[in-house]
Design an enzyme around this catalytic site. Structure first.
Site, mmCIF file in Angstrom:
data_model
loop_
_atom_site.group_PDB
_atom_site.id
_atom_site.type_symbol
_atom_site.label_atom_id
_atom_site.label_comp_id
_atom_site.label_asym_id
_atom_site.label_seq_id
_atom_site.Cartn_x
_atom_site.Cartn_y
_atom_site.Cartn_z
ATOM 1 N N ASP A 155 39.603 73.878 33.761
ATOM 2 C CA ASP A 155 39.308 74.695 34.945
ATOM 3 C C ASP A 155 40.594 75.236 35.553
ATOM 4 O OD1 ASP A 155 38.417 75.867 37.238
ATOM 5 O OD2 ASP A 155 37.666 74.048 38.174
ATOM 6 N N ASP B 293 35.093 66.684 34.015
ATOM 7 C CA ASP B 293 34.692 67.863 34.776
ATOM 8 C C ASP B 293 35.856 68.393 35.607
ATOM 9 O OD1 ASP B 293 32.768 69.734 35.574
ATOM 10 O OD2 ASP B 293 32.210 68.586 37.349
#
Length: 288
Positions: A108, A85
């Site tokens: 990200d 993540d």
């Protein structure tokens, strides 16, 4: 669709969830006890599960926590995927893609301005795909911060429009994490104020492009709010505090009162119970 994407564990779990109209807990694990407890809950409830780790887990254990989690996931009697993540360091994305047994990686780059975000995302998605890792990205920018994630509280939140989402889909990602007023970390006293009209506007695009949709920022969510997000096509729902809250509270309150083995056993039992509760709420119980 590439053959490897048909067999990718994360994508298989999410496609089944969309078809069955339920959500999948995507839980943050910080240690092996968390991984064991989370898988135990999934097996008890016959629920699919995605176990997530922040980049910290790689650095903390030289990747061994990821390897251990992957081994336990493969041994589970229900589908369990391992996901990285909020990986915000390109070099760490490369390491994770090439050397670690993740099923999927969130690339990200949202802390960069849009053009650089898109360029870096496209390059890193290509790398991840070469190593059969599914990818997730965040069009727009979700405000706030939490343990393990670069804090964007000082950056302007940018909500996701279909036009913005299409630019990210064109980078080759498999999972879209839209900014719809959701917030990393705890919400203000007013609670979550989500823009479901934005989600509705995204539906034609994600369906036509065969893209999964992921919800970030679920602290302080009610079961009713979870259900509404699932109705709008959210299949991957990231949770941290939502399942770890009672476990961590017990740990904090009891750390000096119990032998270590009792402390670990009881706190892990609380985590299993909390996981089972949310699996029922997500309607993923008995779906594996």
């Amino acid at each position: 669709m590439s053959d490897w994407k048909k067999d990718n564990t994360t994508l298989k779990i999410l496609r089944a969830a969309e078809k069955g109209k339920y959500g999948v807990l995507s839980t943050i694990a910080y240690n092996v006890d968390h991984v064991i407890s989370m898988i135990k809950a999934a097996e008890n409830k016959r629920s699919p599960l995605i176990i997530q780790m922040f980049p910290w887990a790689i650095l903390h254990s030289n990747g061994d926590l990821v390897r251990c989690a992957s081994m336990l996931a493969k041994r589970a009697s229900v589908p369990v995927a391992i996901h990285l993540d909020h990986c915000q360091d390109p070099k760490l994305v490369e390491l994770a893609a090439k050397e670690l047994p993740f099923d999927s990686i969130m690339v990200d780059m949202s802390h960069y301005e849009k053009e650089e975000n898109l360029a870096r995302t496209k390059e890193l998605v290509k790398l991840c795909n070469e190593h059969h890792k599914a990818t997730e990205a965040e069009p727009g920018r979700i405000e706030g911060g939490e343990d393990g994630v670069c804090d964007t509280a000082d950056l302007e939140g940018i909500l996701t429009t279909p036009e913005e989402a299409k630019l990210f889909i064109e980078t080759g990602i498999d999972i879209l994490a839209p900014a719809i007023g959701n917030f990393h970390g705890d919400y203000p006293p007013s609670g979550p104020q989500l823009r479901f009209d934005l989600l509705e506007n995204l539906q034609p695009l994600v369906k036509s492009e065969d893209i999964r949709v992921c919800l970030h920022g679920t602290n302080d969510f009610t079961p009713e709010l979870v259900h509404r997000n699932i109705e709008y096509g959210m299949s991957k729902i990231n949770v941290n505090k939502l399942v770890l809250d009672t476990h961590l509270e017990f740990f904090e309150e009891s750390a000096s009162k119990l032998p270590l083995t009792d402390l670990l056993d009881k706190s892990n039992e609380i985590l299993v119970s909390r996981m089972e509760y949310w699996m029922d709420v997500f309607r993923s119980s008995n779906k594996a």
